[in-house]
Design an enzyme around this catalytic site. Structure first.
Site, PDB file in Angstrom:
ATOM      1  N   HIS A 137     -36.377  20.510   2.417  1.00 50.00           N
ATOM      2  CA  HIS A 137     -35.593  19.395   1.900  1.00 50.00           C
ATOM      3  C   HIS A 137     -34.956  18.641   3.055  1.00 50.00           C
ATOM      4  O   HIS A 137     -34.954  19.119   4.185  1.00 50.00           O
ATOM      5  CB  HIS A 137     -34.521  19.870   0.914  1.00 50.00           C
ATOM      6  CG  HIS A 137     -33.415  20.649   1.541  1.00 50.00           C
ATOM      7  ND1 HIS A 137     -33.523  21.990   1.829  1.00 50.00           N
ATOM      8  CD2 HIS A 137     -32.175  20.275   1.948  1.00 50.00           C
ATOM      9  CE1 HIS A 137     -32.397  22.417   2.370  1.00 50.00           C
ATOM     10  NE2 HIS A 137     -31.558  21.393   2.468  1.00 50.00           N
ATOM     11  N   HIS A 166     -35.805   8.382  12.428  1.00 46.04           N
ATOM     12  CA  HIS A 166     -35.851   7.716  11.123  1.00 46.04           C
ATOM     13  C   HIS A 166     -36.673   8.562  10.155  1.00 46.04           C
ATOM     14  O   HIS A 166     -37.342   9.505  10.553  1.00 46.04           O
ATOM     15  CB  HIS A 166     -36.417   6.296  11.235  1.00 46.04           C
ATOM     16  CG  HIS A 166     -37.854   6.220  11.641  1.00 46.04           C
ATOM     17  ND1 HIS A 166     -38.281   6.398  12.944  1.00 46.04           N
ATOM     18  CD2 HIS A 166     -38.974   5.983  10.911  1.00 46.04           C
ATOM     19  CE1 HIS A 166     -39.593   6.263  12.995  1.00 46.04           C
ATOM     20  NE2 HIS A 166     -40.045   6.021  11.771  1.00 46.04           N
ATOM     21  N   GLU A 172     -38.210   4.065   6.666  1.00 46.49           N
ATOM     22  CA  GLU A 172     -39.468   3.344   6.803  1.00 46.49           C
ATOM     23  C   GLU A 172     -40.319   3.617   5.573  1.00 46.49           C
ATOM     24  O   GLU A 172     -40.322   4.725   5.044  1.00 46.49           O
ATOM     25  CB  GLU A 172     -40.214   3.828   8.049  1.00 46.49           C
ATOM     26  CG  GLU A 172     -41.592   3.240   8.217  1.00 46.49           C
ATOM     27  CD  GLU A 172     -42.392   3.882   9.355  1.00 46.49           C
ATOM     28  OE1 GLU A 172     -43.540   3.450   9.562  1.00 46.49           O
ATOM     29  OE2 GLU A 172     -41.890   4.821  10.005  1.00 46.49           O
TER      30      GLU A 172
END
Length: 132
Positions: free
Chosen positions: A7, A62, A108
């Site tokens: 997770h 990211h 993204e």
């Protein structure tokens, strides 16, 4: 032995605001919500939103989410019409939109996968790139 990503937990300053963004703007499925957090999912990805201090990063770290190529343009337009802030222009293979969540986490949406990236890198390798 490790066998995958279990997770991701992202610190958020306002659970309701982030919950709304991830569910209503990005399309995550809500599983649970409480005063200090929420559990969401997207296919097999379990995302935890957890209230805490948020420190925006200046580096390239990211989180990228997959999308089918045929859905990319419509989804990117949806994000832009929702007013997301873009933080980078795509220069790699495939289509990508790089944007910020309400706390400035870099996200993204990308229509490629590791195989498509490696195939592009075989044609145009990065400096001193090795393949295994």
């Amino acid at each position: 032995m490790l066998n995958g990503l279990n997770h991701m937990t992202i610190s958020v300053s306002d659970v309701s605001r982030s919950f709304d963004f991830y569910v209503n703007t990005l399309g995550f499925i809500p599983k649970a919500k409480w005063d200090e957090g929420a559990y969401l999912c997207l296919d097999n990805l379990w995302l935890c939103l957890s209230v805490g201090d948020v420190t925006p990063r200046e580096d390239y770290t990211h989180y990228a989410f997959s999308i089918r190529g045929e859905d990319f343009d419509e989804y990117a337009n949806h994000l832009k019409s929702a007013g997301v802030t873009e933080w980078k222009i795509n220069k790699s293979e495939g289509k990508s939109i790089y944007f910020l969540d309400p706390d400035g986490h870099k996200l993204e949406i990308h229509d490629g996968d590791l195989d498509s990236r490696l195939n592009a890198c075989i044609k145009y390798p990065y400096k001193n790139m090795e393949f295994f």
